[in-house]
Design an enzyme around this catalytic site. Sequence first.
Site, short mmCIF file in Angstrom:
data_model
loop_
_atom_site.label_atom_id
_atom_site.label_comp_id
_atom_site.label_asym_id
_atom_site.label_seq_id
_atom_site.Cartn_x
_atom_site.Cartn_y
_atom_site.Cartn_z
CG HIS A 167 -2.09 0.92 1.09
ND1 HIS A 167 -2.17 2.11 1.78
CD2 HIS A 167 -3.23 0.85 0.34
CE1 HIS A 167 -3.30 2.73 1.48
NE2 HIS A 167 -3.97 1.99 0.60
CG HIS A 189 -5.18 6.63 -2.21
ND1 HIS A 189 -4.00 5.99 -1.92
CD2 HIS A 189 -6.13 5.99 -1.48
CE1 HIS A 189 -4.22 5.03 -1.03
NE2 HIS A 189 -5.51 5.00 -0.76
CG HIS A 198 -7.66 0.00 -2.66
ND1 HIS A 198 -7.38 1.19 -3.30
CD2 HIS A 198 -7.01 0.05 -1.47
CE1 HIS A 198 -6.61 1.93 -2.52
NE2 HIS A 198 -6.37 1.27 -1.40
CG HIS A 323 -11.60 5.02 1.75
ND1 HIS A 323 -10.70 6.04 1.47
CD2 HIS A 323 -10.85 3.93 2.03
CE1 HIS A 323 -9.47 5.58 1.60
NE2 HIS A 323 -9.52 4.31 1.94
CG HIS A 327 -8.25 5.06 6.14
ND1 HIS A 327 -7.20 4.19 6.32
CD2 HIS A 327 -8.86 4.67 4.99
CE1 HIS A 327 -7.15 3.32 5.31
NE2 HIS A 327 -8.16 3.59 4.50
CG PHE A 343 -3.45 6.75 2.55
CD1 PHE A 343 -4.55 6.20 3.18
CD2 PHE A 343 -3.67 7.77 1.64
CE1 PHE A 343 -5.82 6.63 2.93
CE2 PHE A 343 -4.95 8.22 1.37
CZ PHE A 343 -6.04 7.65 2.03
CG HIS A 356 -9.67 -0.68 1.43
ND1 HIS A 356 -9.78 0.18 0.36
CD2 HIS A 356 -8.95 0.00 2.38
CE1 HIS A 356 -9.16 1.30 0.62
NE2 HIS A 356 -8.64 1.23 1.85
#
Length: 587
Positions: A167, A189, A198, A323, A327, A343, A356
Amino acid sequence: MSLSLLATTIPSAGCCNRLGKPKNQHQLVHVSKRIAYTSCEQKSSQERDVHVTDRRNLLLGLGGLYGATATMGSQGMVANGAPIEPPDLSTCHSATVDGKSVSCCPPYSSANIIDFVPPSATEALRVRKPAHKLTSEELSKFKEAIRLMKALPADDPWNFMQQATIHCTYCNGAYDQLGYDPAVTLQIHGSWLFLPWHRYYLHFWERILGKLIGDPTFTIPFWNWDTPDGMYMPEIYKDTSSPLYNANRDQNHLNAMVDYKFAYTDPIPTTPTQISEATTRNLCQINQMFKETKNSPSLFMGKAVRAGEAVPSTASGNLESLHNTFHQWTGPQQSPYYDMGSFYTAARDCIFFAHHANIDRFWDLYSGFRGYKLEFKDKDWLDSSFIFYDENRQVVKVKVKDCLKTQDLRFTYSSEKLQWKDISKKCKKVKAKTKSAGVSVQLNPVDEFGSQPRVLTENIRAIVTRPKISRTKDEKEDATEVILIDGIQVAHGEPARFDVYVTKPIEGLVGPDLGDLAGSFVKVPHTHGAKDNQSEQSSGLELGINNLLEEIEAEDSDKLVVTLVPRMGEVTVGGVRVDLFEVEDDD
């Protein structure tokens, strides 16, 4: 004009239908730049002034990749024919996080890369289930698979940390897009690459875990946070003795309900009334997101990015913004925000993959609601490719076009009740309760946003002109009315959030009521790498409001009042406007 808002071809005069839209295209197109086209002829005339070229021709005629990039930058030309390609493994370099160099490179610098072959259609379809509904046997298998993955040698590509580092590799600038000068890092992203990349990431992680326990039917769970029972951290991730546990989570949220409007330091819903209200708001937000983006894949999934283009200038899809909230909610609230809060380290927490998986499930639901019509026919999306280390210990090159349906990878999601799907009437009642009714309020003038960037330290209210009023049902199906907020700048590596509300003015004046929530800008603490390590980075936010305007009875209003409400972080905004994004869905 933004590259990602333009069609890949421009029609000649006379090729238009209802709104003068080009035929045989399948993406969002700017109908206007601050103005609306009033006829097919006017639109065609304007479009003929736009320089459009195929990037492959640029490469041949301008001396290679550098010439193509330079021409794009100096003339603002629109180019296609440049799907994102995998990096050269030997060129992996340090990424930059919080001003420090970190290693995100895989434990190999070369490999015999082979083309990915999707699983056979005869392979049994594996079913992913909600994390809070796993049986004890399913949980035992999951924990054993993670235990074995964590026990592998540190330099094994299957090792848990090596898998988590993938990632960072694609998100924090460990690879450049080769052939471009100045170099542009690979970034998945903030664009239409977010969902397919993803999906593959989860696919191979799942297959490797299944291989470790010798179970080809193994599936990972999804965090079913779109149902009331799932709006809490799943119990399976909270056992401190389990390999699924991660200590770098916000300890105040271990047993708390997640509020989608969460910003750091916000109070947690605790009373039955607060929990009930937050639950309804959450469900209404999902309902609104699906309704406003159904005919506009770019709004849901993210805008186009092509080889040689930097991603921060494009806008994330609405799903990615949602999303980001999870996080922030799961990770710690203080720098360095590890693990889910950044991230760089997010995939070190097993709950990342459950989160995810639900994001991927939303893409599957979205595709189903659209009758599985292809979201983008653009070959630059379909042919974009990545590399992964698979369950057979091969480095494989995968393409977006091979993962468009979950069944293509031989998995699906259990059928769960979608409590947010038919909640529109309840949402209207909830909104009505929050508005001032029957109370005399003072109306005040409201100005335009202005031509200069503004720091969002307090509410910014701006009156904006709509491109067209009282649109018909057909016109709404052909074009989505969108709020565009551009020039958003956030301190590099810092979190941020602001909410966007819409109401209609009363004879050019506005009261204290902010109106209805159209959406939010949510940024996870993130740095893209050394080459992007400026003090600030610019991005945008695009929110569909077709249905919202009906709900606030603003169809015949030629102006709207847009209010930006700061929630956290230091944010500067460049401008606010309303525009029409034309949608082509012809098959």
